[in-house]
Design a protein around this motif. Structure first.
Motif, PDB file in Angstrom:
ATOM      1  N   GLU A  94      74.956  49.823  57.834  1.00 56.65           N
ATOM      2  CA  GLU A  94      75.951  50.885  58.007  1.00 56.65           C
ATOM      3  C   GLU A  94      77.038  50.846  56.938  1.00 56.65           C
ATOM      4  O   GLU A  94      77.536  51.894  56.515  1.00 56.65           O
ATOM      5  CB  GLU A  94      76.600  50.770  59.394  1.00 56.65           C
ATOM      6  N   PHE A  95      77.410  49.648  56.514  1.00 57.06           N
ATOM      7  CA  PHE A  95      78.543  49.502  55.593  1.00 57.06           C
ATOM      8  C   PHE A  95      78.165  48.562  54.454  1.00 57.06           C
ATOM      9  O   PHE A  95      78.198  47.342  54.608  1.00 57.06           O
ATOM     10  CB  PHE A  95      79.771  48.949  56.333  1.00 57.06           C
ATOM     11  N   SER A  96      77.808  49.121  53.325  1.00 59.97           N
ATOM     12  CA  SER A  96      77.407  48.288  52.183  1.00 59.97           C
ATOM     13  C   SER A  96      78.576  47.478  51.640  1.00 59.97           C
ATOM     14  O   SER A  96      78.376  46.432  51.008  1.00 59.97           O
ATOM     15  CB  SER A  96      76.829  49.170  51.069  1.00 59.97           C
ATOM     16  N   TRP A  97      79.818  47.955  51.898  1.00 62.44           N
ATOM     17  CA  TRP A  97      80.991  47.246  51.390  1.00 62.44           C
ATOM     18  C   TRP A  97      81.200  45.884  52.051  1.00 62.44           C
ATOM     19  O   TRP A  97      82.028  45.092  51.600  1.00 62.44           O
ATOM     20  CB  TRP A  97      82.261  48.082  51.560  1.00 62.44           C
ATOM     21  N   VAL A  98      80.449  45.612  53.127  1.00 64.65           N
ATOM     22  CA  VAL A  98      80.603  44.315  53.782  1.00 64.65           C
ATOM     23  C   VAL A  98      80.226  43.167  52.836  1.00 64.65           C
ATOM     24  O   VAL A  98      80.655  42.031  53.013  1.00 64.65           O
ATOM     25  CB  VAL A  98      79.752  44.267  55.078  1.00 64.65           C
ATOM     26  N   PHE A 129      84.139  35.481  51.153  1.00 62.47           N
ATOM     27  CA  PHE A 129      84.104  34.378  52.117  1.00 62.47           C
ATOM     28  C   PHE A 129      83.323  33.183  51.574  1.00 62.47           C
ATOM     29  O   PHE A 129      83.726  32.028  51.761  1.00 62.47           O
ATOM     30  CB  PHE A 129      83.492  34.849  53.435  1.00 62.47           C
ATOM     31  N   LEU A 130      82.217  33.450  50.889  1.00 57.88           N
ATOM     32  CA  LEU A 130      81.418  32.360  50.335  1.00 57.88           C
ATOM     33  C   LEU A 130      82.162  31.636  49.219  1.00 57.88           C
ATOM     34  O   LEU A 130      82.093  30.406  49.111  1.00 57.88           O
ATOM     35  CB  LEU A 130      80.081  32.891  49.819  1.00 57.88           C
ATOM     36  N   VAL A 131      82.870  32.377  48.388  1.00 57.72           N
ATOM     37  CA  VAL A 131      83.661  31.743  47.329  1.00 57.72           C
ATOM     38  C   VAL A 131      84.774  30.896  47.946  1.00 57.72           C
ATOM     39  O   VAL A 131      85.037  29.764  47.508  1.00 57.72           O
ATOM     40  CB  VAL A 131      84.250  32.804  46.379  1.00 57.72           C
ATOM     41  N   SER A 180      76.382  29.996  56.753  1.00 58.40           N
ATOM     42  CA  SER A 180      74.998  30.144  56.309  1.00 58.40           C
ATOM     43  C   SER A 180      74.497  31.582  56.327  1.00 58.40           C
ATOM     44  O   SER A 180      73.712  31.969  55.462  1.00 58.40           O
ATOM     45  CB  SER A 180      74.069  29.271  57.160  1.00 58.40           C
ATOM     46  N   ILE A 181      74.932  32.381  57.300  1.00 57.16           N
ATOM     47  CA  ILE A 181      74.402  33.749  57.402  1.00 57.16           C
ATOM     48  C   ILE A 181      74.825  34.616  56.215  1.00 57.16           C
ATOM     49  O   ILE A 181      73.988  35.304  55.626  1.00 57.16           O
ATOM     50  CB  ILE A 181      74.790  34.384  58.752  1.00 57.16           C
ATOM     51  N   PRO A 182      76.120  34.635  55.818  1.00 60.73           N
ATOM     52  CA  PRO A 182      76.452  35.382  54.596  1.00 60.73           C
ATOM     53  C   PRO A 182      75.680  34.889  53.378  1.00 60.73           C
ATOM     54  O   PRO A 182      75.310  35.683  52.505  1.00 60.73           O
ATOM     55  CB  PRO A 182      77.959  35.138  54.432  1.00 60.73           C
ATOM     56  N   ALA A 183      75.425  33.577  53.302  1.00 62.31           N
ATOM     57  CA  ALA A 183      74.708  33.020  52.149  1.00 62.31           C
ATOM     58  C   ALA A 183      73.283  33.572  52.082  1.00 62.31           C
ATOM     59  O   ALA A 183      72.813  33.969  51.009  1.00 62.31           O
ATOM     60  CB  ALA A 183      74.683  31.497  52.232  1.00 62.31           C
ATOM     61  N   LEU A 228      77.070  28.111  46.873  1.00 65.64           N
ATOM     62  CA  LEU A 228      77.748  29.137  47.662  1.00 65.64           C
ATOM     63  C   LEU A 228      78.578  30.057  46.772  1.00 65.64           C
ATOM     64  O   LEU A 228      78.610  31.278  46.986  1.00 65.64           O
ATOM     65  CB  LEU A 228      78.645  28.480  48.719  1.00 65.64           C
ATOM     66  N   ALA A 229      79.248  29.488  45.766  1.00 61.70           N
ATOM     67  CA  ALA A 229      80.028  30.312  44.838  1.00 61.70           C
ATOM     68  C   ALA A 229      79.112  31.237  44.044  1.00 61.70           C
ATOM     69  O   ALA A 229      79.427  32.423  43.841  1.00 61.70           O
ATOM     70  CB  ALA A 229      80.831  29.427  43.899  1.00 61.70           C
ATOM     71  N   PHE A 230      77.955  30.721  43.612  1.00 58.22           N
ATOM     72  CA  PHE A 230      76.989  31.529  42.875  1.00 58.22           C
ATOM     73  C   PHE A 230      76.506  32.702  43.729  1.00 58.22           C
ATOM     74  O   PHE A 230      76.469  33.855  43.271  1.00 58.22           O
ATOM     75  CB  PHE A 230      75.800  30.658  42.460  1.00 58.22           C
ATOM     76  N   ILE A 231      76.154  32.417  44.995  1.00 52.29           N
ATOM     77  CA  ILE A 231      75.689  33.492  45.872  1.00 52.29           C
ATOM     78  C   ILE A 231      76.818  34.471  46.173  1.00 52.29           C
ATOM     79  O   ILE A 231      76.606  35.683  46.270  1.00 52.29           O
ATOM     80  CB  ILE A 231      75.110  32.906  47.180  1.00 52.29           C
ATOM     81  N   GLY A 232      78.049  33.939  46.297  1.00 52.01           N
ATOM     82  CA  GLY A 232      79.194  34.812  46.520  1.00 52.01           C
ATOM     83  C   GLY A 232      79.407  35.789  45.373  1.00 52.01           C
ATOM     84  O   GLY A 232      79.638  36.993  45.580  1.00 52.01           O
ATOM     85  N   VAL A 233      79.307  35.286  44.142  1.00 53.53           N
ATOM     86  CA  VAL A 233      79.428  36.157  42.955  1.00 53.53           C
ATOM     87  C   VAL A 233      78.276  37.157  42.911  1.00 53.53           C
ATOM     88  O   VAL A 233      78.467  38.336  42.596  1.00 53.53           O
ATOM     89  CB  VAL A 233      79.467  35.301  41.671  1.00 53.53           C
ATOM     90  N   LYS A 234      77.079  36.694  43.252  1.00 58.41           N
ATOM     91  CA  LYS A 234      75.906  37.570  43.301  1.00 58.41           C
ATOM     92  C   LYS A 234      76.130  38.719  44.289  1.00 58.41           C
ATOM     93  O   LYS A 234      75.800  39.884  44.006  1.00 58.41           O
ATOM     94  CB  LYS A 234      74.676  36.755  43.697  1.00 58.41           C
TER      95      LYS A 234
END
Length: 331
Positions: A128-132, A139-141, A214-217, A264-270
């Motif tokens: 519903e919200f791609s901006w999430v 949060f991951l960073v 883990s779920i955001p990652a 986690l920082a790498f995935i956050g930037v991704k």
């Protein structure tokens, strides 16, 4: 990737069967598994995950398989980090070794239930919200920075929360684990809770915190709910045996936090780059996608995660070996 209802049903049935077998093994013969037994089970679950990935490759293609393997590896590495806190909880509450399997198994079941709920909620939000993805990325960073500040794993990584403190204060708790059950009858005939209940509360609330990381990652790797769920399932299965297999090795992985922080920082930037690429927020580039934002391919993500974890593990073992040699020389 279009996953039919019967595939979901078959997957859930298989999960219940495996958990039931685990419960029977632990319930019938509570014991501390040998290195051989623990190693055999870990190898079985890892082999099962690898075989499942091959099945995904055959049925859904290389892209989906790559997403599964990358997601599974990420979740598995985060699960290993979780074991540090489990070790601290077991030591803090002096859980007898023969009951630790039961604690871990129930903790895994709780983690699966919580992560299933978070996955369903995350998938609904993303659709519903791609901006999430902006929020997930930030949060991951933030989590990565927190991991770096913590440094090496120690008892400060676990603090008794308000629910644990209330339970210890308000509930009638015995001093004995008895037979490893939640309750027991005292010599005076009074029904008491055993310390096992407090341990379960500690494990359950810790699982909740881990799910938030883990779920955001995993959603930073794949947006397919089925792959997110199965990657989590395979990462958690075998965690009980891995706990006993690694044993003292956990204390030697001194740089694991740094490696996980980088992942986690790498995935956050991704995630942030992907959010820019599919941007729909009006105050960013007029609500249009930012075309210069690159998309990081799944093969590169897999290489970065594998390389980071490999370097962190080798560097940890080298440092631990040098530290032990220095202690021997001083002695």
């Amino acid at each position: 990737m279009n996953v039919s209802a019967w595939v979901w049903i078959a997957t859930l049935i298989a999960l219940v069967v495996v958990l039931a077998v685990d419960l029977l093994i632990v319930g019938r013969r509570p014991h501390e598994p040998s290195m051989r037994e623990a190693g055999g089970w870990v190898a079985f679950y890892v082999g099962l995950a690898l075989a499942f990935g091959v099945g995904v490759w055959v049925l859904a293609g290389g892209q989906a398989a790559g997403e599964f393997y990358t997601g599974w590896l990420t979740e598995y590495s985060l699960s290993v980090d979780n074991l540090f806190v489990f070790v601290i909880i077991m030591a803090r509450f002096a859980v007898p070794r023969q009951f630790q399997q039961k604690v871990l198994l129930i903790g895994i079941v709780l983690a699966l239930i919580m992560r299933g709920a978070f996955i369903a909620a995350g998938a609904a939000l993303i659709s519903e919200f791609s901006w999430v993805f902006y929020i997930f990325g930030a949060f991951l960073v933030y989590t990565a920075v927190t991991l770096l500040k913590q440094g090496e794993n120690d008892e400060d990584d676990f603090k008794e929360n308000i629910l644990i403190r209330w339970s210890k204060r308000a509930l009638p708790i015995s001093s004995s684990f008895d037979s490893g059950k939640m309750t027991m009858v005292s010599e005076t005939g009074k029904r008491l809770f055993t310390p096992m209940l407090i341990v379960m509360i500690a494990i359950g609330t810790t699982d909740l915190i881990f799910a938030l990381d883990s779920i955001p990652a995993i959603f930073g790797i794949t947006k397919e709910p089925y792959l997110v769920f199965t990657a989590n399932v395979f990462a958690l299965m075998g965690l009980r045996q891995l706990y006993f297999l690694l044993g003292g090795l956990l204390e030697r992985l001194v740089y694991l936090n740094i490696g996980l922080a980088f992942v986690l920082a790498f995935i956050g930037v991704k995630l942030f780059l992907e959010a820019l690429h599919t941007n729909a927020l009006s105050f960013i580039n007029g609500g249009h996608g930012v075309h210069w934002a690159p998309e990081i391919p799944i093969w590169l993500s897999l290489l970065v995660i594998l390389g980071t974890l490999g370097i962190a593990t080798v560097a940890s073992l080298v440092k631990s070996s040098r530290d032990r040699k220095k202690e021997l020389i001083k002695a």
